[in-house]
Design a protein around this motif. Sequence first.
Motif, mmCIF file in Angstrom:
data_model
loop_
_atom_site.group_PDB
_atom_site.id
_atom_site.type_symbol
_atom_site.label_atom_id
_atom_site.label_comp_id
_atom_site.label_asym_id
_atom_site.label_seq_id
_atom_site.Cartn_x
_atom_site.Cartn_y
_atom_site.Cartn_z
ATOM 1 N N LEU A 61 31.241 35.699 31.368
ATOM 2 C CA LEU A 61 30.422 35.173 30.223
ATOM 3 C C LEU A 61 29.266 36.157 30.122
ATOM 4 N N ARG A 62 28.650 36.773 31.415
ATOM 5 C CA ARG A 62 27.386 37.741 31.106
ATOM 6 C C ARG A 62 27.826 39.016 31.472
ATOM 7 N N ASN A 63 29.143 39.252 30.965
ATOM 8 C CA ASN A 63 29.773 40.665 30.936
ATOM 9 C C ASN A 63 30.049 41.528 31.916
ATOM 10 N N TRP A 64 30.055 40.717 33.109
ATOM 11 C CA TRP A 64 30.435 41.475 34.364
ATOM 12 C C TRP A 64 32.092 41.763 34.142
ATOM 13 N N ARG A 65 32.660 42.543 34.924
ATOM 14 C CA ARG A 65 34.001 42.916 34.889
ATOM 15 C C ARG A 65 34.799 42.438 36.018
ATOM 16 N N GLY A 66 35.823 41.515 35.695
ATOM 17 C CA GLY A 66 36.670 41.111 36.785
ATOM 18 C C GLY A 66 37.910 41.589 37.143
ATOM 19 N N ILE A 67 38.282 41.469 38.527
ATOM 20 C CA ILE A 67 39.733 41.975 38.991
ATOM 21 C C ILE A 67 40.160 40.682 39.432
ATOM 22 N N CYS A 68 41.104 39.999 38.804
ATOM 23 C CA CYS A 68 41.371 38.517 39.079
ATOM 24 C C CYS A 68 42.784 38.766 39.637
ATOM 25 N N ILE A 69 42.984 38.196 40.870
ATOM 26 C CA ILE A 69 44.458 38.405 41.467
ATOM 27 C C ILE A 69 44.793 36.885 41.990
ATOM 28 N N ASP A 70 46.346 36.748 41.710
ATOM 29 C CA ASP A 70 46.788 35.581 42.221
ATOM 30 C C ASP A 70 48.188 35.605 42.204
ATOM 31 N N PRO A 71 49.031 34.709 42.995
ATOM 32 C CA PRO A 71 50.399 35.006 43.018
ATOM 33 C C PRO A 71 51.162 34.021 41.888
ATOM 34 N N ASN A 72 50.355 33.262 41.004
ATOM 35 C CA ASN A 72 50.873 32.482 40.101
ATOM 36 C C ASN A 72 51.045 33.202 38.998
ATOM 37 N N PRO A 73 52.365 33.574 38.380
ATOM 38 C CA PRO A 73 52.813 34.259 37.139
ATOM 39 C C PRO A 73 52.217 33.527 36.090
ATOM 40 N N GLU A 74 52.113 32.150 35.970
ATOM 41 C CA GLU A 74 51.985 31.345 34.756
ATOM 42 C C GLU A 74 50.519 31.367 34.614
ATOM 43 N N LEU A 75 49.545 32.246 35.478
ATOM 44 C CA LEU A 75 48.122 32.205 35.049
ATOM 45 C C LEU A 75 47.911 33.355 34.177
ATOM 46 N N ALA A 76 48.867 34.440 33.935
ATOM 47 C CA ALA A 76 48.739 35.762 33.227
ATOM 48 C C ALA A 76 48.259 35.484 31.516
ATOM 49 N N ALA A 77 48.945 34.405 31.344
ATOM 50 C CA ALA A 77 48.657 33.983 29.782
ATOM 51 C C ALA A 77 47.530 33.400 29.597
ATOM 52 N N LEU A 78 47.011 32.617 30.471
ATOM 53 C CA LEU A 78 45.745 31.882 30.416
ATOM 54 C C LEU A 78 44.489 33.052 30.452
ATOM 55 N N TYR A 79 44.725 34.177 31.258
ATOM 56 C CA TYR A 79 43.615 35.172 31.615
ATOM 57 C C TYR A 79 43.589 35.985 30.478
ATOM 58 N N ARG A 80 44.594 36.123 29.734
ATOM 59 C CA ARG A 80 44.812 36.940 28.484
ATOM 60 C C ARG A 80 43.897 36.222 27.232
ATOM 61 N N LYS A 81 44.212 34.837 27.440
ATOM 62 C CA LYS A 81 43.733 34.031 26.324
ATOM 63 C C LYS A 81 42.144 33.775 26.385
ATOM 64 N N PHE A 82 41.668 33.518 27.434
ATOM 65 C CA PHE A 82 40.334 33.104 28.063
ATOM 66 C C PHE A 82 39.523 33.989 28.661
ATOM 67 N N ARG A 83 39.857 35.094 29.196
ATOM 68 C CA ARG A 83 39.166 36.188 29.773
ATOM 69 C C ARG A 83 39.917 37.631 29.610
ATOM 70 N N PRO A 84 40.059 37.954 28.212
ATOM 71 C CA PRO A 84 40.920 39.250 27.803
ATOM 72 C C PRO A 84 40.174 40.534 28.626
ATOM 73 N N THR A 85 39.077 40.638 28.724
ATOM 74 C CA THR A 85 38.392 41.833 29.218
ATOM 75 C C THR A 85 38.402 41.994 30.790
ATOM 76 N N ASP A 86 38.926 40.841 31.457
ATOM 77 C CA ASP A 86 39.319 40.754 32.945
ATOM 78 C C ASP A 86 40.422 41.399 33.213
#
Length: 230
Positions: A61-86
């Motif tokens: 929310l404060r404009n840091w950039r994230g590299i978010c790593i997880d084995p769960n493929p179901e999370l990809a859509a959630l990150y595109r929706k809620f954290r599109p710049t990560d």
Amino acid sequence: SIKTMKDWIKDKIYRRFNISFSKSGDDIQLYKLLKATVPGTYVDVGCWHPLKYSNTYYFYLRNWRGICIDPNPELAALYRKFRPTDTFVNNAIGRQPGELTYYMLDDANSSMNTLDFSQIQKNRLESHVKKQLPVPLRPLADILTEQLKPGERLDFFDVDVEGLDLEVLQSNDWNRFRPKVVAIETNQSLHDDMNSHVTGYMAAQSYELVGKTVIHGHLGNLFFIDQLLK
């Protein structure tokens, strides 16, 4: 619409005030330890949900950039929706490239999804396993080599991988990728944490254990600070 207006107001409040999204204020503690006035980059290993119990959403929310790593493929859509710049990376992390079985639990227990079946047994969750998936395994150093941009300031690692934390840490190249702070979730007593293989390994990389948050019982996050920055 009313929903859009509510989301806009919520976003403004979240950005302006020190509202924690962690289980126990861990994100606020990280922010204090970093003492950063200009946003940098974080790496969230075992990131799980982009908002719930997140140690990194506060920084997003404060404009840091994230590299978010997880084995769960179901999370990809959630990150595109809620954290599109990560950047969401759908991988497991380990010392050598390969493949592991990922155990996915029902929704109520999904924060404890793991690559380590002994963690399922330890918590008596065998009956809650809904799916087993083969997932690619890669060293953290390889992913950071691909994803970090030249000159990018690496502020912190957040590691929560249900029992495989040491393997994640050992897969990094600490000569090349040294965040100021490393947060690691643990479910041991503070005495055991202070004498653990993880703490010993981090000390060998010149990181000092400076504290632990308390979520419940022995569960909490250890905070290590890079001593080479002093």
